[in-house]
Design a protein around this motif. Structure first.
Motif, PDB file in Angstrom:
ATOM      1  N   GLY C 220       0.751  -1.258  -0.041  1.00  0.00           N
ATOM      2  CA  GLY C 220       0.039   0.099   0.217  1.00  0.00           C
ATOM      3  C   GLY C 220       0.963   1.441  -0.050  1.00  0.00           C
ATOM      4  O   GLY C 220       0.304   2.143   0.236  1.00  0.00           O
ATOM      5  N   SER C 221       2.023   1.333  -0.229  1.00  0.00           N
ATOM      6  CA  SER C 221       3.045   2.372  -0.459  1.00  0.00           C
ATOM      7  C   SER C 221       3.106   2.704  -1.675  1.00  0.00           C
ATOM      8  O   SER C 221       3.462   4.062  -1.842  1.00  0.00           O
ATOM      9  N   ALA C 222       2.348   2.123  -2.551  1.00  0.00           N
ATOM     10  CA  ALA C 222       2.492   2.522  -4.109  1.00  0.00           C
ATOM     11  C   ALA C 222       1.152   2.092  -4.546  1.00  0.00           C
ATOM     12  O   ALA C 222       0.494   1.093  -4.020  1.00  0.00           O
ATOM     13  N   ILE C 223       0.726   2.786  -5.542  1.00  0.00           N
ATOM     14  CA  ILE C 223      -0.682   2.573  -6.255  1.00  0.00           C
ATOM     15  C   ILE C 223      -0.392   2.859  -7.981  1.00  0.00           C
ATOM     16  O   ILE C 223       0.309   3.655  -8.100  1.00  0.00           O
ATOM     17  N   ASN C 224      -1.225   1.874  -8.480  1.00  0.00           N
ATOM     18  CA  ASN C 224      -1.138   2.062  -9.708  1.00  0.00           C
ATOM     19  C   ASN C 224      -2.553   2.818 -10.457  1.00  0.00           C
ATOM     20  O   ASN C 224      -3.524   2.553 -10.123  1.00  0.00           O
ATOM     21  N   VAL C 225      -2.120   3.952 -11.230  1.00  0.00           N
ATOM     22  CA  VAL C 225      -3.217   4.747 -11.769  1.00  0.00           C
ATOM     23  C   VAL C 225      -3.144   4.491 -13.456  1.00  0.00           C
ATOM     24  O   VAL C 225      -2.092   4.711 -13.669  1.00  0.00           O
ATOM     25  N   ALA C 226      -4.076   4.082 -13.921  1.00  0.00           N
ATOM     26  CA  ALA C 226      -4.108   3.921 -15.462  1.00  0.00           C
ATOM     27  C   ALA C 226      -5.535   4.511 -15.970  1.00  0.00           C
ATOM     28  O   ALA C 226      -6.172   4.819 -15.699  1.00  0.00           O
ATOM     29  N   SER C 234      -2.019  14.533 -15.187  1.00  0.00           N
ATOM     30  CA  SER C 234      -2.287  15.622 -14.354  1.00  0.00           C
ATOM     31  C   SER C 234      -2.669  15.275 -12.837  1.00  0.00           C
ATOM     32  O   SER C 234      -2.550  15.823 -12.126  1.00  0.00           O
ATOM     33  N   PHE C 235      -3.445  14.093 -12.897  1.00  0.00           N
ATOM     34  CA  PHE C 235      -3.715  13.515 -11.626  1.00  0.00           C
ATOM     35  C   PHE C 235      -2.499  12.831 -10.633  1.00  0.00           C
ATOM     36  O   PHE C 235      -2.473  13.493  -9.627  1.00  0.00           O
ATOM     37  N   ALA C 236      -1.496  12.704 -11.559  1.00  0.00           N
ATOM     38  CA  ALA C 236      -0.077  12.388 -10.698  1.00  0.00           C
ATOM     39  C   ALA C 236       0.735  13.573 -10.451  1.00  0.00           C
ATOM     40  O   ALA C 236       1.804  13.267  -9.914  1.00  0.00           O
ATOM     41  N   ALA C 237       0.348  14.543 -10.910  1.00  0.00           N
ATOM     42  CA  ALA C 237       1.239  15.957 -10.872  1.00  0.00           C
ATOM     43  C   ALA C 237       1.540  16.042  -9.247  1.00  0.00           C
ATOM     44  O   ALA C 237       0.587  16.006  -8.475  1.00  0.00           O
ATOM     45  N   THR C 258      -0.372   6.667  -0.688  1.00  0.00           N
ATOM     46  CA  THR C 258      -1.706   6.002  -0.870  1.00  0.00           C
ATOM     47  C   THR C 258      -2.621   7.111  -0.977  1.00  0.00           C
ATOM     48  O   THR C 258      -2.383   8.276  -1.283  1.00  0.00           O
ATOM     49  N   LEU C 259      -3.781   6.724  -1.763  1.00  0.00           N
ATOM     50  CA  LEU C 259      -5.004   7.900  -1.928  1.00  0.00           C
ATOM     51  C   LEU C 259      -6.041   7.912  -0.846  1.00  0.00           C
ATOM     52  O   LEU C 259      -6.440   7.109  -0.181  1.00  0.00           O
ATOM     53  N   SER C 260      -6.313   9.231  -0.533  1.00  0.00           N
ATOM     54  CA  SER C 260      -7.179   9.428   0.459  1.00  0.00           C
ATOM     55  C   SER C 260      -8.684   8.993  -0.277  1.00  0.00           C
ATOM     56  O   SER C 260      -8.743   9.033  -1.635  1.00  0.00           O
ATOM     57  N   PRO C 261      -9.793   8.907   0.392  1.00  0.00           N
ATOM     58  CA  PRO C 261     -10.926   8.671  -0.299  1.00  0.00           C
ATOM     59  C   PRO C 261     -11.250   9.740  -1.150  1.00  0.00           C
ATOM     60  O   PRO C 261     -12.028   9.435  -2.235  1.00  0.00           O
ATOM     61  N   ALA C 262     -11.129  10.773  -0.900  1.00  0.00           N
ATOM     62  CA  ALA C 262     -11.490  11.975  -1.845  1.00  0.00           C
ATOM     63  C   ALA C 262     -10.732  12.002  -3.303  1.00  0.00           C
ATOM     64  O   ALA C 262     -11.229  12.014  -4.319  1.00  0.00           O
ATOM     65  N   GLU C 263      -9.398  11.492  -2.873  1.00  0.00           N
ATOM     66  CA  GLU C 263      -8.581  11.344  -4.024  1.00  0.00           C
ATOM     67  C   GLU C 263      -8.885  10.340  -5.145  1.00  0.00           C
ATOM     68  O   GLU C 263      -8.978  10.458  -6.185  1.00  0.00           O
ATOM     69  N   ARG C 264      -9.694   9.191  -4.436  1.00  0.00           N
ATOM     70  CA  ARG C 264      -9.848   7.997  -5.021  1.00  0.00           C
ATOM     71  C   ARG C 264     -11.084   8.476  -5.946  1.00  0.00           C
ATOM     72  O   ARG C 264     -11.344   7.835  -6.965  1.00  0.00           O
ATOM     73  N   ARG C 265     -12.041   9.058  -5.089  1.00  0.00           N
ATOM     74  CA  ARG C 265     -13.218   9.538  -6.038  1.00  0.00           C
ATOM     75  C   ARG C 265     -12.947  10.334  -7.183  1.00  0.00           C
ATOM     76  O   ARG C 265     -13.295  10.190  -8.105  1.00  0.00           O
ATOM     77  N   ALA C 267     -10.061  10.404  -8.807  1.00  0.00           N
ATOM     78  CA  ALA C 267      -9.420   9.627  -9.791  1.00  0.00           C
ATOM     79  C   ALA C 267     -10.616   8.799 -10.527  1.00  0.00           C
ATOM     80  O   ALA C 267     -10.600   8.664 -11.888  1.00  0.00           O
ATOM     81  N   GLN C 268     -11.609   8.300  -9.785  1.00  0.00           N
ATOM     82  CA  GLN C 268     -12.793   7.680 -10.513  1.00  0.00           C
ATOM     83  C   GLN C 268     -13.518   8.565 -11.520  1.00  0.00           C
ATOM     84  O   GLN C 268     -13.987   8.035 -12.519  1.00  0.00           O
ATOM     85  N   GLU C 269     -13.881   9.846 -11.066  1.00  0.00           N
ATOM     86  CA  GLU C 269     -14.453  10.523 -11.953  1.00  0.00           C
ATOM     87  C   GLU C 269     -13.682  11.094 -13.019  1.00  0.00           C
ATOM     88  O   GLU C 269     -14.284  11.480 -14.042  1.00  0.00           O
ATOM     89  N   LEU C 270     -12.406  10.932 -12.899  1.00  0.00           N
ATOM     90  CA  LEU C 270     -11.503  11.557 -14.167  1.00  0.00           C
ATOM     91  C   LEU C 270     -11.501   9.925 -15.004  1.00  0.00           C
ATOM     92  O   LEU C 270     -10.834  10.147 -16.276  1.00  0.00           O
ATOM     93  N   GLY C 271     -12.050   8.947 -14.548  1.00  0.00           N
ATOM     94  CA  GLY C 271     -12.181   7.869 -15.430  1.00  0.00           C
ATOM     95  C   GLY C 271     -10.716   6.959 -15.477  1.00  0.00           C
ATOM     96  O   GLY C 271     -10.571   6.302 -16.530  1.00  0.00           O
ATOM     97  N   LEU C 272     -10.118   7.234 -14.290  1.00  0.00           N
ATOM     98  CA  LEU C 272      -8.825   6.437 -14.352  1.00  0.00           C
ATOM     99  C   LEU C 272      -9.126   5.269 -13.531  1.00  0.00           C
ATOM    100  O   LEU C 272     -10.018   5.054 -12.699  1.00  0.00           O
TER     101      LEU C 272
END
Lengths: 133, 245, 317
Positions: C220-226, C234-237, C258-265, C267-272
């Motif tokens: 959980g110290s790293a996460i994949n965003v695709a 821009s999300f990873a900036a 890690t991603l906070s719940p807000a960040e997770r949301r 990401a989802q909203e960006l379609g990632l």
């Protein structure tokens, strides 16, 4: 079971919480030992202990010296209360977002929810059949 | 820091001294290597010789057999073998190089002492029975057998130790420096030998060397070999100290 | 609780043209299960050899149980290290090897060795040199487990073992460790398989320690965003990018943290697509990228990528 998304101790803690919420572990019931958790999930015993201890610190479990860990009275109510708080974030928001994408408006969504509640019993049977198939 | 660690762990020196003995016992786990095969070789060589003695007509005075040497050459191979495979294994079982050396060489010393004693006894029997009733000569080699039992024993013992340690050391050299090491070792031995011959020739010492060789007795030869054994032993140990499995 | 039993300072091992270990600093604590992870040839076996005095260091210091292990029976008698390429006497059968181990380990559990041999279906009366690779591994695994040495090393213990036997090893290791806690070092290049057994992870690459951390910190110290390039970027900036992979217009970023719940949301909203990074993926990315900058500079291709140095890295762009 155990996955890679989060630290394992958190997953262990959550599994125990789930069992308490579902009633699999009733209040004052004894929780499996950390070594049993470790052997069952094939994880490091120290990691399992960390998960259990987190719930002890949280007051969900308590230690009886020399005997083991037990579910504290009132822990289910605490957990259910917390989960209700999370319910909106975890379920309602994604539901609403997906509905918006599909052009389902709030009224239709409510109707669906009502239908789901009414057929709760039937639904359980259907999924069971599907599972069997 | 280390003081704390030492305090937490009481020293478990209890079995440290016995670990050399453990190595000896490890070498004996498969009884064949150190006991079975030498016994078979000695018995086999003797029986084989006896058959030949029986076949040769009795008109010949003494029927000499060199088969007594066979086990000596096996000991050379045993020296190599007891290092090449037992050493890496002993390292896996966390045995120090010192205890591996003490245990292995110690065990062979006992074996060599026993086999030498056996040779002396068999030599006495051989002489007493007119060469096993067949006029054979295998254990009571003329030049040696006329000496006292102790000199006989010492002579055989040193010879066996020499061959074993030669094999043991050569194998250690190989373990540490591979082919290059063995090559350098044999080349230096050859150079030393050639150098000695050259020196003797240049200085015109051959007659003196000749008389010296003729004058050699089992005791003097044994004593010389004994010095060599000590040198080999020390060399083998020092080489082993830095060998890796 | 956390008593250091192994301490390594600035340890290096150089062969003629190879540096097998390069300034390694390390400390192992009592009664933990360590993973010594890295690619083949990363320096795992060299490190374990020096810790057990089977091999020699070129420079640096090693202390085991507070003393140098070399020719030190007091220390050595508490260590077991059967290497992956362990040699046995030519005429030895498994039964002989176990008898020999019993001579040197005071905690040797003969009954356990016999049970394990049966479970691994090890032919006890066949010469070791005639055993299959898996059976050979089983001999080493059994000696390692039954010796109950205070410091036990397992060197790629699963080689040649089938899935059932490997699972058996992990299960027996866990239950025996629970009963007789001791310090265990599992050296492995198959990481996912042992990941959950580990309390602490040491990742070694090209003779250097890349990561030395609690397994749970790494998980959980790293996460994949695709997702589509611009959105993912821009999300990873502002985050540390450990690894970047381009497939057409899509990009997959491994980011630290890690991603906070807000960040997770968000990401989802960006379609990632957000997915976890397994320990194995994490190690692969770290070790690949540690060697990457040089290669990239020489080929002159591709945009500059984040270099995974042993410590934190900053995203360069």
């Amino acid at each position: 079971m155990i996955d890679d998304s989060r630290p394992i101790f958190m997953q262990i803690a959550q599994m125990i919480e789930n069992d308490i919420v579902d009633g699999v572990l009733s209040e004052e019931a004894q929780v499996p030992s950390t070594n049993e958790f470790a052997a069952f999930h094939r994880i490091n015993p120290a990691t399992a202990a960390k998960g259990v201890n987190r719930l002890v610190d949280d007051g969900i479990l308590y230690k009886k010296r020399g005997i083991g860990m037990f579910v504290a009275t009132g822990s289910r109510a605490i957990l259910v209360g917390r989960r209700r708080e999370d319910f909106y974030e975890q379920f309602v928001r994604p539901l609403a977002r997906e509905a918006r994408k599909l052009g389902i408006d709030a009224e239709q969504l409510l109707a669906m929810m009502a239908r789901e509640s009414a057929t709760d019993v039937d639904h359980a049977i259907v999924t069971e059949k599907e599972g069997a198939l | 820091m280390s003081a704390i660690v030492n305090a937490t762990y009481p020293t478990l020196n209890r079995n440290a001294g016995h670990r050399a003995m453990g190595v000896a016992r490890m070498q004996l786990i498969n009884k064949w290597t150190f006991l079975g095969i030498p016994a078979v070789i000695i018995a086999g060589a003797f029986l084989f010789s006896a058959v030949i003695w029986a076949l040769i007509p009795d008109s010949v005075e003494v029927k000499y057999s060199g088969a007594g040497q066979a086990v000596m050459w096996y000991f050379f191979g045993l020296g190599i073998q007891s290092l090449t495979l037992s050493f890496p294994f002993s390292q896996g079982l966390s045995v120090s190089r010192r205890n591996f050396f003490l245990g292995t060489v110690g065990l062979f010393t006992v074996l060599a002492a026993a086999v030498s004693a056996l040779y002396v006894v068999l030599g006495i029997i051989e002489k007493a029975t007119n060469g096993w009733g067949l006029q054979g000569q295998m254990f009571a080699i003329e030049w040696v057998a006329e000496k006292s039992w102790f000199i006989q024993w010492f002579f055989y013992f040193v010879l066996m130790m020499f061959l074993f340690l030669l094999g043991f050391w050569a194998a250690t050299v190989y373990k540490r420096w591979q082919t290059t090491g063995v090559l350098v070792m044999t080349l230096s031995a050859a150079v030393l030998l050639v150098g000695a011959v050259a020196l003797i020739t240049l200085q015109d010492w051959w007659p003196a060397v000749g008389t010296w060789i003729v004058a050699l007795t089992p005791l003097t030869l044994g004593a010389l070999a004994f010095v060599l054994v000590l040198v080999l032993g020390v060399a083998a140990y020092l080489t082993l100290r830095r060998a890796t499995p | 609780m956390s008593i250091p039993i192994v301490q390594v300072q600035n340890l290096s091992r150089r062969y003629r043209d190879v540096t097998a270990l390069d300034g390694v600093n390390l400390s192992l604590e009592q009664d933990k299960i360590y993973g010594l992870l890295g690619r083949n040839g990363a320096g795992k076996t060299t490190l374990m050899s020096i810790l057990t005095a089977q091999g020699f260091a070129s420079s640096g210091d090693v202390q085991v149980f507070g003393e140098h292990p070399y020719e030190n029976e007091k220390v050595l008698s508490r260590i077991c290290f059967i290497r992956e390429s362990q040699k046995y006497p030519d005429d030895f059968k498994p039964v002989h090897a176990f008898k020999a181990a019993a001579l040197f380990y005071k905690n040797w559990d003969e009954a356990m060795a016999l049970t394990l041999a049966e479970e691994f279906q090890l032919p006890m009366k066949r010469r070791i040199k005639k055993l299959s690779r898996g059976q050979l591994s089983a001999v080493g695994v059994i000696i390692g487990l039954a010796s109950r040495a205070e410091l036990t090393f397992f060197d790629e213990p699963y080689l040649g073992l089938d899935a059932v036997a490997r699972q058996l090893f992990y299960d027996r290791l866990l239950t025996d460790y629970a009963q007789f806690p001791r310090t265990i070092v599992l050296s492995s290049h198959l990481i996912d398989e042992v990941a959950n057994l580990l309390e602490h992870v040491i990742i070694i690459d090209k003779g250097r320690i890349l990561i030395d951390d609690d397994a749970e910190n790494i998980r959980g110290s790293a996460i994949n965003v695709a997702g589509t390039g611009a959105r993912a970027e821009s999300f990873a900036a502002g985050r540390t990018i450990v690894h970047r992979e381009n497939v057409g217009a899509l990009v997959s970023l491994t980011i630290e943290g890690t991603l906070s719940p807000a960040e997770r949301r968000e990401a989802q909203e960006l379609g990632l697509e957000v997915s976890p990074v397994s320990l194995q993926q994490f190690v692969i990315r770290k070790t690949l990228d540690a060697g990457a900058p040089l290669e990239r500079a020489s080929t002159g291709a591709a945009p500059v990528k984040t270099a995974g140095t042993p410590t934190r890295t900053g995203a360069r762009r």
